[in-house]
Write a protein that holds these residues in place. Structure first.
Motif, short mmCIF file in Angstrom:
data_model
loop_
_atom_site.label_atom_id
_atom_site.label_comp_id
_atom_site.label_asym_id
_atom_site.label_seq_id
_atom_site.Cartn_x
_atom_site.Cartn_y
_atom_site.Cartn_z
N THR A 5 15.17 56.72 58.44
CA THR A 5 14.40 57.58 59.33
C THR A 5 15.14 57.81 60.65
O THR A 5 15.15 58.92 61.18
CB THR A 5 13.01 56.97 59.60
OG1 THR A 5 12.34 56.76 58.36
CG2 THR A 5 12.18 57.88 60.47
N PHE A 184 16.30 64.15 56.52
CA PHE A 184 15.62 62.94 56.04
C PHE A 184 15.77 62.76 54.52
O PHE A 184 15.34 61.73 53.99
CB PHE A 184 14.14 63.00 56.40
CG PHE A 184 13.87 63.02 57.87
CD1 PHE A 184 13.79 61.84 58.60
CD2 PHE A 184 13.72 64.22 58.54
CE1 PHE A 184 13.55 61.86 59.97
CE2 PHE A 184 13.48 64.26 59.91
CZ PHE A 184 13.40 63.07 60.63
N LEU A 188 9.50 65.07 54.40
CA LEU A 188 8.74 64.67 55.58
C LEU A 188 8.36 65.88 56.44
O LEU A 188 7.25 65.97 56.96
CB LEU A 188 9.55 63.67 56.41
CG LEU A 188 8.92 63.18 57.72
CD1 LEU A 188 7.64 62.42 57.45
CD2 LEU A 188 9.92 62.30 58.49
N SER A 571 11.22 57.72 66.34
CA SER A 571 11.67 57.11 65.07
C SER A 571 10.59 56.21 64.50
O SER A 571 10.30 56.25 63.29
CB SER A 571 12.96 56.32 65.31
OG SER A 571 14.00 57.15 65.73
N TYR A 575 8.61 56.84 61.03
CA TYR A 575 8.64 55.80 60.00
C TYR A 575 7.22 55.49 59.51
O TYR A 575 6.97 55.39 58.30
CB TYR A 575 9.30 54.54 60.57
CG TYR A 575 9.16 53.33 59.68
CD1 TYR A 575 9.93 53.20 58.53
CD2 TYR A 575 8.24 52.32 59.98
CE1 TYR A 575 9.80 52.09 57.70
CE2 TYR A 575 8.11 51.21 59.16
CZ TYR A 575 8.88 51.10 58.03
OH TYR A 575 8.75 50.01 57.20
N GLN A 578 6.00 58.45 57.46
CA GLN A 578 6.56 58.49 56.10
C GLN A 578 5.94 57.41 55.22
O GLN A 578 5.70 57.63 54.03
CB GLN A 578 8.08 58.31 56.16
CG GLN A 578 8.77 58.43 54.80
CD GLN A 578 8.58 59.80 54.19
OE1 GLN A 578 8.88 60.81 54.81
NE2 GLN A 578 8.07 59.85 52.96
#
Length: 737
Positions: A5, A184, A188, A571, A575, A578
């Motif tokens: 990520t 990615f 996403l 980030s 994360y 996701q």
């Protein structure tokens, strides 16, 4: 996954900021005389052109990778900076946006603007939380984009039936999806692809209305009336390309209009760049592109005599080269592979078929006629079929656009006095001629029949948008007799917002409170950091003194620290996002959809084959009755695109050009099929019956259940093909040959 990520976010920021910076410099240099709104549209066009150039330049070298794309984008930004760095003025391009927002929130319609923004925010959150859920996205739009990311090159993915035809369509829309999938290497950000395109189209509509003489307040209704209409807003969470066609059509018309009126070469080049992007997005743009290119050529020839002939020839050559570079790639490939630049559609001139189309297209047309007879649609008159476009159905124009069509037609005979004759009728030709050709008896007329009778309006959204703007301009002539004009327009916008109900926003409402709180917290933190030193928390010894943050923000090291902190927070947020998407992916597949209901009977098979740490090579075969693209390849790629997908031919041992078979890729040679399975090292085969098609399940009187020949072959060889999964409409076999 956290490291992936972080890498993905870094690639996303570097590539996009590099191209945006290059577009900013080019816009400041070559569109310096343009109004702020026009220049912003031009920068958006130049950015998107940069995306297309980067991907097409890297494709021959199989270098569409994160490293390759990032390197080329950085080199492009450095080169443009070395050439035009002295023209940098980011504040001058950001300030108009702030002014528009500030003026809007201070206007009498601030409540309506806030509601529009809130609806857009909910849709954006919805796009982030869910996987792609639209039929065409799952069959070919995202399939092609993801395969290009996997292979690092733009290749022609071949599978039977309509998948073979759709692979030959112009690909500029899919290239933007590829751009968002690449950083990615998962979906996403796949659902937010159309948000910046809608924003670009909205600003272009505003700039066009201003160009035609409307005030800032009057012109502000143009983007609201268009961007929230069902034919556009319903697609905002999908990978469909109709929104891109709309945005670049309005952009091309805007710059073409300014070029014809003022003759600035920079605006002429951007007009042709927009036309080239539009040409490479959808076939329906071909007539409009022809008109714009012809008008630009005639204007260039007629430029003042103090411009040398060589410079005029150079401008013409550069413009045509840009159109071909940005929009001509797929036409050249089709001419070579299918011997028809407009494949799969046949091209007929005066009754003579100049270029052959796809034979499977004839199957689709025959089925559409059969469907119309069965459903009694064939008994409807032309008006009974066409007036539905102006009702609130899925992806229709909505009632207000009939009103604006009448105004635009009236404007053809009673032209507004403030607008010159030639520009007014040039714009009118851009929507009249394509609409006439669309309703002519062409090879694509089947899209106006059968199940597409209510959804084909989305193909016409560019032309509906342009005549709506012209109708809005003509409406201002009635303002002296119609004092409540603004109230009337606001009601039309609100009408669209009421239509955007649970289908478009509220189906993930359980997470909205948390997301909205996080957004509010981010805004508060940003406000604290950006507040001046005179504002601080109560008490001189407060830990979080706003003045300290302000001082930190002003220093060079402090700016980098804040950027690093923001990157770390982003980030971590992505994360977590996701992780949520991976855990809820198949729940959404089972319960929700976008635009068109897709077969839920395949979801269990998709989940069975999706194991991120166990990559597979998966072949699929689907029954073909009735005709339609029911080849849902995209979900088979898995959450992280770890699986490989392919179609194993039972007709040829090697690839053949499309012109050899005219779309007939199916075969019934078992020995060839078995040889291809061994050669391609297939792990699993997914077999799907025609009952997966909802038009079979709901209308079983038309078709009986059928399975592909491959099922019988595998059942006759149990030692080689082990059944590992079975459902009502599909079966999975593990190949052990």
């Amino acid at each position: 996954m956290l490291f992936a990520t972080v890498i993905g976010l870094g690639v996303f920021l570097l590539t996009n900021l590099s191209l945006l910076y290059a577009a900013h410099l080019l816009g400041r240099r070559f569109l310096a005389a343009s109004p702020p709104a026009v220049r912003l549209v031009g920068m958006g066009v130049l950015y998107y052109a940069g995306v297309l150039v980067v991907l097409q330049a890297l494709s021959p070298f199989h270098a569409i990778t994160r490293a390759g794309v990032t390197s080329l984008c950085l080199l492009a930004a450095l080169a443009v900076h070395a050439w035009l760095g002295r023209h940098r003025n980011l504040r001058a391009d950001i300030e108009p946006l702030r002014a528009w927002i500030r003026d809007g929130l201070c206007s009498r319609w601030s409540c309506l603007i806030i509601i529009c923004g809130f609806v857009a925010l909910l849709s954006f959150i919805r796009a982030l939380l869910r996987p792609p859920l639209a039929w065409d996205s799952l069959t070919y739009h995202l399939t092609n984009a993801a395969l290009w990311v996997q292979k690092g090159t733009l290749f022609l993915f071949k599978a039977p039936d309509q998948i073979a035809e759709n692979a030959h369509f112009p690909i500029n829309g899919e290239l933007l999806s590829c751009w968002f999938l690449l950083p990615f290497r998962c979906d996403l950000l796949a659902n937010i692809v159309n948000f910046p395109i809608v924003l670009l189209g909205g600003i272009a509509c505003y700039a066009m209305a201003r160009e035609l003489g409307l005030s800032r307040k009057e012109a502000s209704f143009a983007p609201a009336l268009l961007c929230f209409s069902p034919m556009i807003y319903s697609e905002i969470n999908t990978a469909y390309v109709d929104i891109a066609t709309f945005a670049f059509f309005i952009s091309a018309a805007l710059f073409a209009l300014r070029y014809l009126q003022r003759g600035y070469p920079g605006e002429g080049i951007v007009a042709l760049a927009s036309a080239g992007i539009m040409l490479g997005t959808k076939y329906i743009a071909v007539p409009a592109v022809g008109i714009i290119v012809l008008a630009a050529l005639l204007k260039t020839i007629g430029l003042p005599r103090n411009l040398s002939v060589f410079r005029k020839v150079g401008l013409i050559a550069a413009g045509l080269l840009i159109v071909c570079l940005l929009g001509g790639r797929q036409y050249l490939i089709n001419a070579a592979d299918a011997m028809n630049p407009l494949y799969p559609f046949p091209v007929t001139v005066l009754g003579y078929e100049l270029w052959q189309g796809s034979e499977t297209l004839q199957d689709v047309k025959a089925w559409a006629l059969q469907y119309d007879q069965w459903s009694r649609l064939a008994d409807f008159s032309v008006w009974e079929k066409e007036y539905r476009k102006f009702l609130y159905y899925l992806i229709t124009a909505g009632p207000k656009h009939l009103f604006f069509l009448l105004l635009a037609v009236a404007g053809l005979f009673l032209r507004p006095r403030t607008i010159a004759r030639r520009p007014w009728y040039f714009l009118a030709s851009l929507w009249i001629i394509p609409l006439i050709l669309y309703y002519a008896d062409t090879s694509a007329d089947f899209v106006k029949k059968a199940v597409w009778i209510d959804t084909n309006t989305r193909f016409l959204s560019p032309f509906v948008a342009l005549y709506t703007i012209q109708g809005l301009v003509y409406l201002q002539r009635l303002r002296p007799y119609f004092r409540s004009c603004d109230v009337f327009l606001a009601v039309l916008v609100a009408w669209d917002l009421f239509y955007i109900n649970a289908y478009n926003t509220w189906d993930v409402e359980a997470l909205y409170p948390l997301i909205l709180l996080l957004i509010a917290a981010a805004i508060i933190i940003y406000g604290i950091i950006s507040t001046g030193p005179q504002a601080h928390l109560s008490g001189r010894k407060a830990l979080f003194n706003a003045g300290r943050f302000h001082g930190l923000r002003r220093s060079f090291a402090g700016k980098w620290f804040i950027c690093l902190l923001a990157f770390i927070m982003a980030s971590g947020g992505l994360y977590l996002l996701q992780s949520y998407r991976d855990g809820s992916r198949y729940t959404y597949y089972r319960q929700q959809y976008d635009l068109h209901e897709f077969p839920r009977s395949l979801v269990n098979a998709w989940e069975f084959l999706d194991r991120p740490h166990r990559p597979k090579r998966i072949a699929m075969t689907v029954a073909w009755e009735p005709p339609g693209h029911t080849w849902f390849f995209y979900p088979l790629l898995g959450k992280w695109f770890q699986n490989e997908i392919l179609y194993v031919s039972a007709k040829h041992k090697h690839d053949v050009p499309t012109w050899l078979e005219r779309g007939r890729l199916r075969g019934n040679d078992q020995s060839i099929w078995l040889d291809n399975l061994r050669r391609d090292e297939v792990d699993y085969i997914l077999v799907v019956s025609n009952m997966v098609n909802p038009y079979v399940m709901d209308r079983g009187k038309l078709f009986q259940e059928t399975w592909p020949d491959e099922l019988r072959w595998m059942q006759n060889r149990p030692a080689q093909f082990l059944p590992v999964f079975s459902d009502a409409c599909c079966k999975i076999f593990k190949y052990q040959g």
